[in-house]
Motif scaffolding. Structure first.
Motif, mmCIF file in Angstrom:
data_model
loop_
_atom_site.group_PDB
_atom_site.id
_atom_site.type_symbol
_atom_site.label_atom_id
_atom_site.label_comp_id
_atom_site.label_asym_id
_atom_site.label_seq_id
_atom_site.Cartn_x
_atom_site.Cartn_y
_atom_site.Cartn_z
ATOM 1 N N MET A 104 -129.821 70.156 -78.764
ATOM 2 C CA MET A 104 -129.488 70.843 -77.518
ATOM 3 C C MET A 104 -128.645 72.090 -77.800
ATOM 4 N N PRO A 105 -128.666 73.073 -76.877
ATOM 5 C CA PRO A 105 -127.857 74.287 -77.098
ATOM 6 C C PRO A 105 -126.384 73.994 -77.351
ATOM 7 N N GLY A 106 -125.830 73.030 -76.620
ATOM 8 C CA GLY A 106 -124.421 72.700 -76.806
ATOM 9 C C GLY A 106 -124.112 72.126 -78.165
ATOM 10 N N ASP A 107 -125.133 71.563 -78.829
ATOM 11 C CA ASP A 107 -124.935 71.050 -80.189
ATOM 12 C C ASP A 107 -124.704 72.181 -81.181
ATOM 13 N N VAL A 108 -125.082 73.387 -80.796
ATOM 14 C CA VAL A 108 -124.920 74.558 -81.669
ATOM 15 C C VAL A 108 -123.685 75.360 -81.275
ATOM 16 N N THR A 109 -123.558 75.662 -79.977
ATOM 17 C CA THR A 109 -122.502 76.556 -79.518
ATOM 18 C C THR A 109 -121.196 75.852 -79.211
ATOM 19 N N GLY A 110 -121.273 74.556 -78.869
ATOM 20 C CA GLY A 110 -120.108 73.831 -78.402
ATOM 21 C C GLY A 110 -120.228 73.559 -76.913
ATOM 22 N N SER A 111 -119.346 72.731 -76.388
ATOM 23 C CA SER A 111 -119.444 72.340 -74.981
ATOM 24 C C SER A 111 -118.090 71.920 -74.456
ATOM 25 N N LEU A 112 -118.028 71.800 -73.133
ATOM 26 C CA LEU A 112 -116.814 71.323 -72.481
ATOM 27 C C LEU A 112 -116.784 69.797 -72.520
ATOM 28 N N VAL A 113 -115.634 69.261 -72.906
ATOM 29 C CA VAL A 113 -115.476 67.810 -73.036
ATOM 30 C C VAL A 113 -114.354 67.362 -72.111
ATOM 31 N N HIS A 114 -114.604 66.291 -71.365
ATOM 32 C CA HIS A 114 -113.605 65.780 -70.424
ATOM 33 C C HIS A 114 -112.602 64.898 -71.146
ATOM 34 N N ASP A 115 -111.320 65.194 -70.935
ATOM 35 C CA ASP A 115 -110.237 64.394 -71.507
ATOM 36 C C ASP A 115 -109.762 63.413 -70.442
ATOM 37 N N SER A 116 -110.010 62.127 -70.666
ATOM 38 C CA SER A 116 -109.657 61.118 -69.658
ATOM 39 C C SER A 116 -108.157 60.976 -69.476
ATOM 40 N N HIS A 117 -107.383 61.371 -70.498
ATOM 41 C CA HIS A 117 -105.919 61.245 -70.389
ATOM 42 C C HIS A 117 -105.324 62.325 -69.494
ATOM 43 N N THR A 118 -105.857 63.545 -69.611
ATOM 44 C CA THR A 118 -105.319 64.652 -68.811
ATOM 45 C C THR A 118 -106.180 64.991 -67.607
ATOM 46 N N SER A 119 -107.378 64.369 -67.535
ATOM 47 C CA SER A 119 -108.333 64.653 -66.456
ATOM 48 C C SER A 119 -108.736 66.122 -66.425
ATOM 49 N N GLU A 120 -108.705 66.761 -67.591
ATOM 50 C CA GLU A 120 -109.106 68.158 -67.693
ATOM 51 C C GLU A 120 -110.240 68.300 -68.710
ATOM 52 N N PHE A 121 -110.914 69.451 -68.618
ATOM 53 C CA PHE A 121 -111.987 69.749 -69.568
ATOM 54 C C PHE A 121 -111.458 70.697 -70.636
ATOM 55 N N SER A 122 -111.805 70.428 -71.863
ATOM 56 C CA SER A 122 -111.434 71.312 -72.961
ATOM 57 C C SER A 122 -112.698 71.681 -73.731
ATOM 58 N N PHE A 123 -112.669 72.834 -74.375
ATOM 59 C CA PHE A 123 -113.842 73.300 -75.104
ATOM 60 C C PHE A 123 -113.814 72.776 -76.534
ATOM 61 N N ARG A 124 -114.912 72.159 -76.930
ATOM 62 C CA ARG A 124 -115.057 71.694 -78.310
ATOM 63 C C ARG A 124 -116.021 72.626 -79.026
ATOM 64 N N GLU A 125 -115.524 73.300 -80.042
ATOM 65 C CA GLU A 125 -116.329 74.290 -80.749
ATOM 66 C C GLU A 125 -117.514 73.638 -81.452
ATOM 67 N N GLY A 126 -118.656 74.338 -81.404
ATOM 68 C CA GLY A 126 -119.827 73.897 -82.129
ATOM 69 C C GLY A 126 -119.845 74.483 -83.534
ATOM 70 N N PRO A 127 -120.829 74.139 -84.334
ATOM 71 C CA PRO A 127 -120.892 74.626 -85.716
ATOM 72 C C PRO A 127 -121.074 76.136 -85.837
ATOM 73 N N VAL A 128 -121.442 76.815 -84.733
ATOM 74 C CA VAL A 128 -121.615 78.264 -84.800
ATOM 75 C C VAL A 128 -120.285 78.969 -85.066
ATOM 76 N N PHE A 129 -119.174 78.280 -84.845
ATOM 77 C CA PHE A 129 -117.863 78.876 -85.110
ATOM 78 C C PHE A 129 -117.545 78.741 -86.605
ATOM 79 N N THR A 130 -118.121 79.619 -87.367
ATOM 80 C CA THR A 130 -117.968 79.641 -88.814
ATOM 81 C C THR A 130 -118.284 81.043 -89.305
#
Length: 346
Positions: A104-130
């Protein structure tokens, strides 16, 4: 200006300038040391990869020109090892993505991930960040995922949920393709092919090179252990930046610019081509010719520099007529005829 040699000059099997030109005048010491550092990179990569020096030179030219590379070769010719060895010699970060039909595109670029502890979304970098991204078998993933690289390749950033995130510098995509197996593949569209600066072909090794490969493995060579093979960092991002600044000072005479334009325009009228080279291709040929001239130790571009880069710069930007394909016509042969027929500035 006079032509430096009578015949086409190409990147030879050692990746060296076959005419042996030297630079005229003086240049800043930093530029000379950057050139030597990049030339040393080829020696380091050769400790792990045998017989692919021209491809290594092409990769360095792409880095100097801030472009991307399409690597074409059958499995087992050390495409992955070459990229890993190059990154080690340049002290750059590298990541590998195996492109598959379910990627999927997000597997390459990265995606927003929900943090259940803070109830916020954070960006998780994909492998393209190299720095060096190896997009392995890029034609095995659907167009939607292929297109996820377009913004990264062109803008050097990734946009997710309305936020643009810059990629590291330097950044190069080395995408691989298998030239003999097309079942279950998704050919890259012309628009994306045009985003690649160079298309480099990695041939099967010559007999003496293959003997050397097997001899090294018999002596205990482990392709997963580059340090054990003696590959060390001899250059870095700072050397690349100084080198790019030096390349920008390489002179290009009006006659050379006209020669590049004439070559490109000839592809548009060639009977065997359905699609010729766009102005982006002409710009790519100009930039890579300057980089090759600088690596060769000169402060100006010659017609031979243009000829040296014409095939890797243009071969993926043209499309053969269907009847030409049926007749077994090769793109490189048509481009070779164009190089032989377009008048060379003197």
């Amino acid at each position: 200006m006079s032509e430096q040699g009578s015949g086409p000059r190409v990147l030879d099997s050692t990746g060296h300038d076959s005419t042996g030109h030297n630079s005229n005048g003086h240049e800043p010491a930093g530029h000379a040391s950057a050139r030597q550092a990049l030339l040393d990179v080829r020696h380091e990569v050769a400790k792990a990869v045998v017989g692919q020096d021209a491809t290594v030179t092409g990769m360095l030219i792409a880095l100097l020109s801030q472009g991307h590379v399409l690597l074409e070769g059958v499995p087992g010719v050390a495409k992955t090892l070459l990229v890993r060895s190059l990154s080690a010699a340049l002290s750059l970060d590298t990541k590998r993505v195996q492109f598959t039909p379910d990627l999927m595109p997000g597997d390459v670029t990265g995606s927003l991930v929900h943090d259940s502890h803070t109830s916020e979304f954070s960006f998780r970098e994909g492998p393209v960040f190299t720095n060096l991204l190896l997009a392995d078998e890029i034609n095995r993933t659907p167009p939607k995922t292929q297109a996820s690289l377009l913004e990264a390749m062109e803008e050097r950033q990734v946009s997710v949920d309305g936020t643009s995130r810059p990629l590291p510098s330097p950044f190069l995509v080395a995408a691989t393709q298998n030239p003999v197996e097309y079942e279950g593949t998704y050919p890259l569209p012309e628009a994306q092919l045009d985003r690649f600066l160079l298309k480099l072909t990695m041939p099967l090794p010559e007999r003496h090179d293959e003997i050397e490969v097997i001899r090294r493995h018999a002596a205990g060579f482990d392709p997963r252990d580059l340090a054990g093979a003696g590959v060390r960092a001899v250059a870095g991002a700072a050397d690349l930046e100084r080198a790019r600044q030096a390349v920008a000072t390489v002179a290009v005479e009006p006659e050379i610019i006209a020669y590049i334009v004439d070559l490109v325009r000839a592809t548009r009228s060639a009977p065997s081509f359905q699609l010729g080279v766009s102005p982006r291709g002409a710009t790519a040929l100009l930039n890579t010719s300057r980089a090759w001239a600088w690596l060769s130790g000169r402060s100006y571009v010659t017609p031979d520099d243009v000829k040296a880069l014409a095939l890797p710069c243009l071969r993926h930007r043209v499309t053969l007529q269907p009847e030409a394909q049926m007749d077994g016509v090769w793109v490189d042969d048509v481009l070779g005829s164009i190089l032989a027929s377009v008048p060379v500035p003197r």
